[in-house]
Design a protein around this motif. Structure first.
Motif, short mmCIF file in Angstrom:
data_model
loop_
_atom_site.label_atom_id
_atom_site.label_comp_id
_atom_site.label_asym_id
_atom_site.label_seq_id
_atom_site.Cartn_x
_atom_site.Cartn_y
_atom_site.Cartn_z
N ILE A 214 -7.40 -2.43 0.35
CA ILE A 214 -6.39 -1.37 0.49
C ILE A 214 -5.75 -1.46 1.90
O ILE A 214 -4.54 -1.32 2.06
CB ILE A 214 -7.02 0.04 0.25
CG1 ILE A 214 -7.49 0.17 -1.21
CG2 ILE A 214 -6.07 1.16 0.63
CD1 ILE A 214 -6.42 0.37 -2.26
N LEU A 217 -3.21 -4.25 1.96
CA LEU A 217 -1.96 -3.85 1.31
C LEU A 217 -1.11 -3.02 2.26
O LEU A 217 0.09 -3.23 2.41
CB LEU A 217 -2.23 -3.02 0.05
CG LEU A 217 -2.80 -3.73 -1.18
CD1 LEU A 217 -3.06 -2.72 -2.29
CD2 LEU A 217 -1.86 -4.81 -1.69
N LYS A 218 -1.77 -2.06 2.92
CA LYS A 218 -1.05 -1.18 3.85
C LYS A 218 -0.48 -1.97 5.01
O LYS A 218 0.68 -1.82 5.38
CB LYS A 218 -1.99 -0.10 4.40
CG LYS A 218 -2.28 1.01 3.43
CD LYS A 218 -3.18 2.03 4.10
CE LYS A 218 -3.58 3.11 3.11
NZ LYS A 218 -4.61 3.99 3.67
N GLY A 219 -1.32 -2.85 5.57
CA GLY A 219 -0.92 -3.64 6.73
C GLY A 219 0.29 -4.51 6.44
O GLY A 219 1.17 -4.69 7.27
N GLY A 221 2.41 -3.88 4.05
CA GLY A 221 3.48 -3.08 3.45
C GLY A 221 3.79 -3.47 2.02
O GLY A 221 4.92 -3.40 1.56
N ILE A 222 2.76 -3.90 1.31
CA ILE A 222 2.98 -4.36 -0.07
C ILE A 222 2.90 -3.18 -1.04
O ILE A 222 1.97 -2.37 -0.99
CB ILE A 222 1.92 -5.42 -0.46
CG1 ILE A 222 2.17 -6.70 0.34
CG2 ILE A 222 1.92 -5.70 -1.96
CD1 ILE A 222 1.06 -7.72 0.24
N ASN A 223 3.88 -3.07 -1.91
CA ASN A 223 3.86 -2.06 -2.96
C ASN A 223 3.11 -2.63 -4.17
O ASN A 223 3.61 -3.50 -4.86
CB ASN A 223 5.29 -1.70 -3.35
CG ASN A 223 5.33 -0.67 -4.46
OD1 ASN A 223 4.29 -0.19 -4.90
ND2 ASN A 223 6.53 -0.36 -4.91
#
Lengths: 390, 97
Positions: A214, A217-219, A221-223
């Motif tokens: 998670i 993903l945040k790092g 910036g993946i949707n």
């Protein structure tokens, strides 16, 4: 009933695996496999110019597929200039003490027709040796079961998946091994998984894996919405990853979790294991075959035809509409569960009978139809990612 | 194919949604456990309906577990899907977009 391998594992098939070390010889490998009895092609788009974790995943997966207990003997074909060489793959498969041959196309005068001829000759010899082996009785403690689900809808999670969970628990109770891959489909269920971890260390590994993903993903910036759940999952009624994951982990029954294994790592003991794999069906089943699964059971709600060259894939479907539409690709109709006339336990018994007949040699639909799907997980951060024309 | 014996399944007594086991038409009257419900939308096989009113921000539960948060007020009998329910995990990532 199966085939005893030199290192003690048990195969439920006796295949000749023809393996490409590199994409450039896929056609050669396919042609050899077409002309040899009981041979399967293991082809893929990789093998050249690979580095980092990708290099290791490709090399170790090809080695693992060759070592799989369902394989009697192997021919590895290379081109001659790639960095995943036929000799390196063959040398490692030979550690399993099974017959292994290898050659590179560039070393053979006459190009691809001569290479195909050579491969067919070697393959026919192996095939003849394989025919001399007879099935012997074995118990369920020798089973390594891969748990897969693909093209899921919300019916899978309430029908086929919990029935598979009962079968998985039974294999574990008999002293066998069961492996649950597809970690992005555990998101939202870590509180349930960690309760089943055999110790604190395994619980921490599960937590770290999922929270780390998670964070990644945040790092970046993946949707991830629309990736998990997939558009097909959403059409099938699965709204969130939590809902999908609760269905996914039902396949792993209630057994304690012994630990996590990497994509190309064999389980370190008996019981239920979790495999770090990103949740793509063919990559997942290739990984399961690569770590020694001798049978895979795959549930599907919207309908998937996929198979594996060395491991029989038993396909279950709980959705009556899909079953009617795609019965040719499904081995067990699990829809009586949602039609209300049979329980999950009843259908687990039907599945158990199918599993036994498959172990004893009955072909699955994917085998009959010739599905030899291979895909290998690529997880190296690429230096090419920002290269483009201005 | 045998006839469908029930229209919806409740996975756990704690749940506030149920899953359709067949395509169910809008305005159908159904009984799920001891709850009488009028279905407010056409519900395809495998999709979910609300068993009770669920306020925006409340958890939606299936299998006795939270499967996400209501993103708007949901009325008993409504279809629950991506228009009114969102993940507590993947949605967080969306905020970074």
């Amino acid at each position: 009933m199966g085939y005893q391998r030199p290192k003690g594992e048990v195969g439920i098939r006796n295949k000749i695996a023809i393996i490409s070390s590199v994409v450039c010889v896929n056609h050669v490998v396919q042609q050899i496999a077409n002309q040899v009895e009981n041979a399967v092609p293991i082809t893929h788009p990789l093998g050249c110019g690979q580095f980092g974790p990708d290099y290791k995943n490709t090399l170790n997966t090809l080695i693992g597929l060759g070592k799989n207990p369902n394989v009697f003997g192997v021919i590895v074909v290379g081109l001659g200039c790639e960095n995943i060489t036929s000799s390196l793959v063959a040398k490692n498969i030979k550690k399993s003490k099974k017959p292994v041959e290898f050659f590179d196309l560039q070393d053979i005068k006459g190009g691809s027709p001569a290479a195909i001829e050579k491969g067919v000759k070697l393959g026919k010899k192996l095939s003849k040796e394989a025919e001399e082996m007879k099935r012997e009785p074995f118990d369920f403690s020798r089973i390594v079961l891969g748990l897969e689900c693909g093209a899921s809808d919300s019916i899978s999670g309430i029908s086929a998946n919990p029935a598979l969970g009962i079968v998985s628990d039974r294999i574990v109770n008999y002293g066998g091994i069961s492996i649950l891959p597809e970690f992005t489909e555990w998101i939202g269920t870590e509180h349930l998984l960690i309760k089943r971890a055999i110790d604190e260390n395994v619980a921490e590994q599960i937590k770290d894996l999922l929270s780390g993903f998670i964070e990644n993903l945040k790092g970046l910036g993946i949707n991830f919405l629309g990736v998990q759940p997939t558009p097909g999952n959403i059409q099938g009624g699965l709204t969130t990853i939590e809902e999908k994951s609760l269905g996914t982990i039902a396949k792993a029954g209630k057994s304690p979790i012994q630990g996590l294994i990497q994509y190309t790592e064999k389980p370190k003991g008996k019981g239920l294991w979790l495999m770090v794999e990103p949740s793509l069906d063919v990559e997942s089943m290739t990984g399961l075959a690569g770590v020694g699964a001798n049978v895979i059971i795959m549930t599907t709600g919207r309908g998937s035809p996929c198979g594996n060259p060395v491991v029989p894939v038993i396909k279950l479907c709980g959705n009556p509409k899909t079953y009617e539409w795609m019965a040719e690709n499904i081995d067990v109709d699990m829809s009586p569960i949602i039609m209300g006339d049979k329980s999950v336990e009843d259908l687990a018994e039907v599945l158990w009978v199918k599993l036994k007949s498959t172990l004893n040699g009955q072909e699955t639909q994917a085998e009959k139809l010739g599905f030899n799907d291979v895909a290998i997980w690529r997880n190296t951060a690429s230096p090419f990612q920002y290269m483009h024309c201005k | 194919m045998t006839k469908q014996l029930k229209s919806f399944i409740l996975m756990s007594p704690d749940d506030n949604c149920a899953t359709a086991l067949e395509d169910v038409s809008k305005d159908s009257q159904v009984q799920i456990m001891d709850i009488s419900i009028t279905i407010n939308h056409d519900i395809p096989l495998g999709h979910k309906i609300a068993l009770a009113d669920i306020k925006k921000g409340e958890l939606v539960k299936k299998y006795g577990q939270a499967i996400g948060v209501a993103t708007e007020n949901i009325t008993k009998g409504d279809w629950i899907h991506t228009h009114n329910l969102s993940s507590q995990y993947i949605q967080e990532v969306l905020k970074n977009d």
